[in-house]
Design an enzyme around this catalytic site. Structure first.
Site: not given
Ligand code: AGP
Length: 617
Positions: A28, A102-103, A494, A497, A612
């Protein structure tokens, strides 16, 4: 984003289990980790900046006593720098209460000032320490009852939270609460646990229940008593999770991302094949889809919303819909929707796509649509997630847990689900005949064996050659048209990232309107030029790049000598109908970004600054 794991057991030491659970949440994204126990009327905390391994080393040197109650946390800094003192768990200044959270507590500054006035001292910059002190300040007037003190504190707190708390005077219970941040409870044998994400608890149990917004609960080794926002007790059915602990492990692969890329042929089968009704040339979703032919004929358009990689799925959702159902589709970035004019929803169906089902921007957009009277279809991978529970209609993608922060197989599963959705809408509206439906289904069935070629030795060598071109550069461009415009954007995302190389994905037609200025012999272009209605145009774009000395990495159909003759490296893919090309073409681009990141020594599964599940807006 932050991760929570906590457990209270009848006997034995739960510290190793919560640390193990924390490790499954490493994906995460986090910058520090900590754990707390309650023993002999006192709270003990260990917390360290850096990876969980650093915390473990610290525990080795400054061990904690064995304890049947423990709260652990991985922190992703929001309030205060990533330092030991800001890491969770946090105690109040008299060490009566310990909290992981969290939050974001939005009014933490005014609460902190008020508590300071009343004599509370603070040793961190966090909003969580404010929460611990606020709860502790209410403990006495609630006769030492932690649940009552938390219930008294929460109305004063603005923002999002999932929290777990314990009191120094009670080593047999945990109190949990949730508002807009996910929290699940695991019911084990003589142990009850809580976490921000199911995989963290798979080592302890596979029986779960979800805490809903506004609810609190008291966990003891043998019970979980949930309370609604009015403090009335609630009974909730326990759900079985069919994810295995192994699915959330690397299984011999060096990285989760590689494992998840290679799982994609199976994802196709899991997401799609049980839903195909070849004889009818149609698709049948499970009951939670809840939209029959009549309902699907009412909508005059579909709107697709998501963030990040899921946003690229949304773009393809629109293209599939327009192709198969001849129904207009809109694509909206979920974070932008909230600030758009509040138009009437009318007869639109909004499709929210999120692998985690917990992305804050996407959830806010969902609730906004619903508050305007619109209906939401959620497409997500996590059963029991907020999107799964709150959307009016749901399609699960059944990809199994995705752990690598860079989404791969979940994206693939979303594309398969969106393909099925468009087909279903097309059939329901009479746009596709039974025969046309059958052909589209059989295209999908025939795709799976074709994907094998993408995992051959020859394919791996081609990826190496392409990585030779991309790994040394600072910046590059990904181009695609039509169905492969979203794939160009996804390929670029990709790469950026996980390798931190700047990359942008463009519709290839746009190149001449600006990005072409960047092209020289140090600026390569990745061009997706597989067969279809835009093929010749893509070939022209490749020529234009070459004319400016730009190196070209092409994605081309096996045997395409025209494109491979122009490119410096070619990622060959099996030839498939154009509408299925995105599901094929994305795979070598995932492999390429993986290879480049690995060569550059980057943290493939946990790239810097990323999380994540992005559970804050
Ligand atoms: C994907 O490689 C990313 N880490 C990120 O863009 C992700 O797709 C985005 O945060 C949305 O996540 P979700 O599909 O869990 O809503």
């Amino acid at each position: 984003m932050c991760g929570i794991v906590a457990a209270v057991g009848r006997e034995g030491n739960v510290v190793p289990s919560v640390i193990q659970g924390l490790k499954t949440l490493e994906y995460r994204g986090y910058d520090s980790a900590g754990v707390a126990i309650v023993s002999d009327g006192a709270i003990q905390v260990r917390r360290r900046t850096g990876k969980i391994a650093v915390l473990e080393e610290d525990l080795g040197q400054n061990g904690l006593p064995e304890s049947s109650i423990a709260l652990a946390h991985t922190r992703w800094a929001t309030h205060g720098a990533p330092e030991d003192r800001n890491a969770h768990p946090h105690r109040d200044h008299l060490e009566k209460v310990v909290v992981v959270h969290n939050g974001i507590i939005e009014n933490y500054a005014e609460l902190r000032a008020e508590l300071q006035e009343a004599g509370h001292e603070f040793s961190s910059d966090t909003d969580t320490e404010v929460l611990a002190n606020l709860v502790a300040s209410l403990l006495e007037e609630n006769s030492g009852d932690l649940h009552a003190a938390i219930r008294a504190a929460l109305p004063r707190v603005h923002g999002a939270y999932a929290l777990v708390a314990a009191s120094a005077s009670d080593s047999d219970s945990l109190v949990i609460a949730r508002h807009d941040s996910p929290l699940v409870v695991g019911i084990g044998d003589g142990v009850t646990c809580a976490a921000s994400d199911m995989p963290a608890l798979l080592g302890l149990t596979r029986e779960f229940l979800v805490l809903e917004n506004g609810e609190t609960a008291i966990l003891t080794p043998d019970s979980c008593q949930i309370y609604d926002p009015n403090n009335q007790t609630i009974e909730r059915a326990v759900q079985h999770c069919d994810w295995t602990p192994e699915q959330a492990e690397k299984g011999g692969y060096p990285h989760f991302m590689l494992k998840e890329i290679e799982e994609q042929p199976d994802v196709l089968a899991r997401t799609a094949f049980d839903r195909l009704h070849d004889a009818e040339g149609d698709v049948e979703f499970e009951s939670e889809f809840g939209l029959d032919d009549q309902a699907l004929c009412v909508f005059s358009r579909l709107r697709f919303m998501a963030m990040g990689t899921s946003f690229h799925s949304a773009m393809l959702g629109k293209l599939f819909l327009e192709e198969f159902a001849q129904l207009p589709g809109d694509v909206v970035n979920a974070s932008e929707f909230l600030y758009s004019p509040k138009l009437k929803e009318g007869d639109a169906l909004t499709v929210i796509i999120s692998q985690s089902g917990e992305t804050a921007d996407s959830l806010r957009a969902m609730r906004e649509v619903q508050s305007r009277g619109g209906k939401v279809l959620g497409i997500c991978n996590v059963r029991g997630s907020t999107l799964d529970r709150e959307a009016d209609h749901v399609v699960l993608t059944h990809c199994g847990p995705e752990v690598g922060v860079a989404s791969t197989k979940a994206f693939f599963g979303q594309l398969a689900a969106l393909y099925l959705l468009a087909l279903r809408v097309g059939r329901a509206r009479g746009v596709l005949s039974q025969e046309q439906g059958f052909e589209l289904l059989s295209d999908l069935r025939h795709l799976r064996p074709k994907l094998d070629a993408l995992f051959s030795e020859a394919a791996a060598q081609a990826v190496q050659k392409a990585a030779d071109i991309l790994a040394p550069v600072n910046s590059c461009l990904f181009l695609g048209r039509g169905f492969n415009h979203p794939i160009a954007m996804e390929g670029a995302l990709k790469l950026k990232e996980i390798s931190y190389i700047h990359a942008e994905g463009y519709p290839a037609g746009e190149m001449k309107h600006g990005p072409i200025a960047l092209i020289d012999d140090s600026f390569p272009v990745v061009a997706i030029a597989t067969p279809g209605r835009t093929y010749e145009k893509m070939v022209s774009n490749i020529e234009e790049v070459r004319a400016r000395s730009g190196a070209v990495v092409a994605v081309a159909a096996e045997g395409d000598e025209k494109v491979s003759g122009l490119a410096d490296a070619t990622l060959f893919v099996p030839e498939v109908p154009e509408h299925l090309s995105p599901l094929v073409n994305v795979i070598p681009l995932q492999q390429l970004s993986y290879e480049v990141a690995k060569r550059l020594g980057k943290d493939v599964d946990q790239p810097r600054n990323l999380a994540k599940s992005v559970t804050v807006e």
